[in-house]
Design a protein around this motif. Structure first.
Motif, short mmCIF file in Angstrom:
data_model
loop_
_atom_site.label_atom_id
_atom_site.label_comp_id
_atom_site.label_asym_id
_atom_site.label_seq_id
_atom_site.Cartn_x
_atom_site.Cartn_y
_atom_site.Cartn_z
N CYS A 114 0.70 -1.52 0.32
CA CYS A 114 -0.08 0.23 -0.13
C CYS A 114 0.90 1.16 -0.04
N VAL A 115 2.01 1.32 0.94
CA VAL A 115 2.62 2.79 1.04
C VAL A 115 4.31 1.78 1.02
N GLY A 116 4.73 1.28 -0.19
CA GLY A 116 5.82 0.49 -0.56
C GLY A 116 6.93 0.88 1.22
N VAL A 117 5.88 0.25 2.05
CA VAL A 117 6.32 0.36 2.86
C VAL A 117 6.77 -0.89 4.47
N ILE A 132 10.07 6.74 -7.32
CA ILE A 132 11.24 5.95 -7.09
C ILE A 132 11.06 4.82 -6.92
N ARG A 133 12.08 3.87 -8.11
CA ARG A 133 11.97 2.45 -7.48
C ARG A 133 11.79 1.64 -6.87
N ILE A 134 11.33 1.53 -5.59
CA ILE A 134 11.18 0.19 -4.76
C ILE A 134 11.90 -1.20 -5.30
N THR A 135 13.16 -1.48 -4.63
CA THR A 135 14.21 -2.62 -5.32
C THR A 135 14.25 -4.12 -4.30
N ASP A 168 0.64 6.69 -4.78
CA ASP A 168 0.58 8.11 -4.77
C ASP A 168 1.76 8.37 -3.43
N PHE A 169 2.50 8.85 -2.94
CA PHE A 169 2.74 8.98 -1.16
C PHE A 169 2.50 10.95 -1.47
N PRO A 170 1.90 10.80 0.13
CA PRO A 170 2.20 12.60 0.39
C PRO A 170 2.89 13.62 -0.12
N PHE A 171 2.07 14.37 0.01
CA PHE A 171 3.92 15.86 -0.64
C PHE A 171 4.04 16.21 1.45
N PRO A 172 5.77 15.90 1.07
CA PRO A 172 6.48 16.16 -0.21
C PRO A 172 7.23 15.05 -0.67
N LEU A 173 7.16 13.82 -0.13
CA LEU A 173 6.76 12.58 -1.02
C LEU A 173 7.52 12.07 -2.32
N ASN A 174 8.44 11.67 -2.79
CA ASN A 174 7.91 11.35 -4.09
C ASN A 174 7.50 10.52 -4.35
N ASP A 175 6.73 9.66 -5.16
CA ASP A 175 5.75 8.73 -5.50
C ASP A 175 6.41 7.76 -5.40
N ARG A 176 6.22 5.90 -5.45
CA ARG A 176 7.00 5.24 -5.21
C ARG A 176 6.41 3.80 -6.39
N THR A 199 -10.63 0.56 -6.24
CA THR A 199 -11.17 1.21 -5.57
C THR A 199 -10.85 1.78 -3.80
N TRP A 200 -10.50 0.75 -3.54
CA TRP A 200 -10.76 0.76 -1.58
C TRP A 200 -9.60 0.53 -0.94
N ILE A 201 -9.01 0.74 -2.01
CA ILE A 201 -7.26 0.68 -1.30
C ILE A 201 -6.46 1.58 -1.53
N PRO A 202 -5.96 2.55 -0.57
CA PRO A 202 -5.64 4.15 -0.24
C PRO A 202 -3.96 4.10 -1.04
N TYR A 203 -3.80 5.05 -1.32
CA TYR A 203 -2.28 5.62 -2.57
C TYR A 203 -1.79 4.68 -3.71
N VAL A 204 -3.04 3.76 -4.05
CA VAL A 204 -2.25 2.90 -5.27
C VAL A 204 -3.29 3.47 -6.61
N THR A 205 -2.12 3.77 -7.09
CA THR A 205 -2.92 5.35 -8.31
C THR A 205 -2.91 4.08 -10.17
N ASP A 206 -2.03 2.81 -9.61
CA ASP A 206 -2.47 2.67 -11.08
C ASP A 206 -1.26 1.04 -11.12
N ILE A 207 -1.97 -0.06 -11.48
CA ILE A 207 -1.49 -1.28 -11.56
C ILE A 207 -2.29 -2.03 -13.10
N GLN A 208 -0.96 -2.40 -13.50
CA GLN A 208 -0.79 -2.87 -14.91
C GLN A 208 0.11 -4.25 -15.01
#
Length: 221
Positions: free
Chosen positions: A15-18, A149-152, A106-114, A79-88
């Motif tokens: 969800c928030v990449g953490v 930012i790409r999570i690796t 979509d990470f909250p400002f001022p953080l870059n999206d992941r 539609t119900w998971i926050p922060y996710v803007t794209d799934i392919q």
């Protein structure tokens, strides 16, 4: 078949990449951080790693097929998971239960999206458990994006265990490095809260859907 192909397994975990890594837990060092509304979340601090690991579980009053169907439905998940803007979906093999997907957060400002590219493997063992193991990968089909930012570093697993015809245990555990500059306190707060929030929502949404084994990939039938 559902318009989904596996992304939701990862989305719930990330969800928030953490979150997430398929780490062997020393259960004696775990801390029970949340225990309410039938959901438990354990956290653990690993030596030389500032990000906490977690393990979470709950029981859903539904069939295992319905729970898995909801998890696999990426159109509904978005539609119900926050922060996710794209799934392919980049690649998939229903018979083998293998997939490659791209997810953007979509990470909250001022953080870059992941974002993240995940290779996953789904299986059903001889106990009837449905298991998903996910790993972050590099894939030339998914180039890096500007200001994202790409999570690796990510590994995670999910296990669904049938308890009865109308009850299923959902378990997840793991860790991820969200990369870039994010305060450790911010990350660790989500490590505790995000699994709880997602399983809480799953408890509610599973009441509104009705999936069967026909909706599942052949690797899980």
């Amino acid at each position: 078949m559902l318009k989904r192909f596996y992304a939701f397994w990862v989305v719930l975990c990330l969800c928030v990449g953490v979150l997430l890594s398929n780490i062997s837990y020393a259960k004696g060092t775990e801390k029970l951080s949340i225990n309410k509304q039938g959901i438990k979340v354990w956290t653990q601090q690993i030596k030389d790693n500032p990000m906490m690991h977690y393990r979470a579980e709950t029981t859903l009053n539904t069939s295992i097929e319905n729970a898995v169907g909801l998890i696999l439905d990426t159109d509904r998940g978005k539609t119900w998971i926050p922060y996710v803007t794209d799934i392919q979906v980049i690649d998939r093999d229903d018979a083998a239960g293998e997939f490659v997907i791209y997810i953007k957060f979509d990470f909250p400002f001022p953080l870059n999206d992941r974002d993240l590219v995940v290779k996953g493997k789904m299986s059903k063992n001889n106990k009837g458990q449905m298991i998903v193991k996910n790993t972050a990968i590099k894939d030339p089909r998914v180039p890096l994006k500007n200001n994202v930012i790409r999570i690796t570093r990510y590994e995670g697993d999910w296990v669904l265990t049938k308890l009865s015809a109308k009850q299923v245990k959902v378990s997840t555990s793991g860790f991820a490095d969200p990369a870039g500059s994010i305060p450790t306190s911010f990350v660790n707060t989500f490590v505790e809260q995000q699994p709880y929030q997602m399983l809480q929502r799953m408890k509610q949404y599973v009441k509104t859907v009705k999936y069967s084994s026909d909706d599942l990939p052949s690797a899980l039938r």
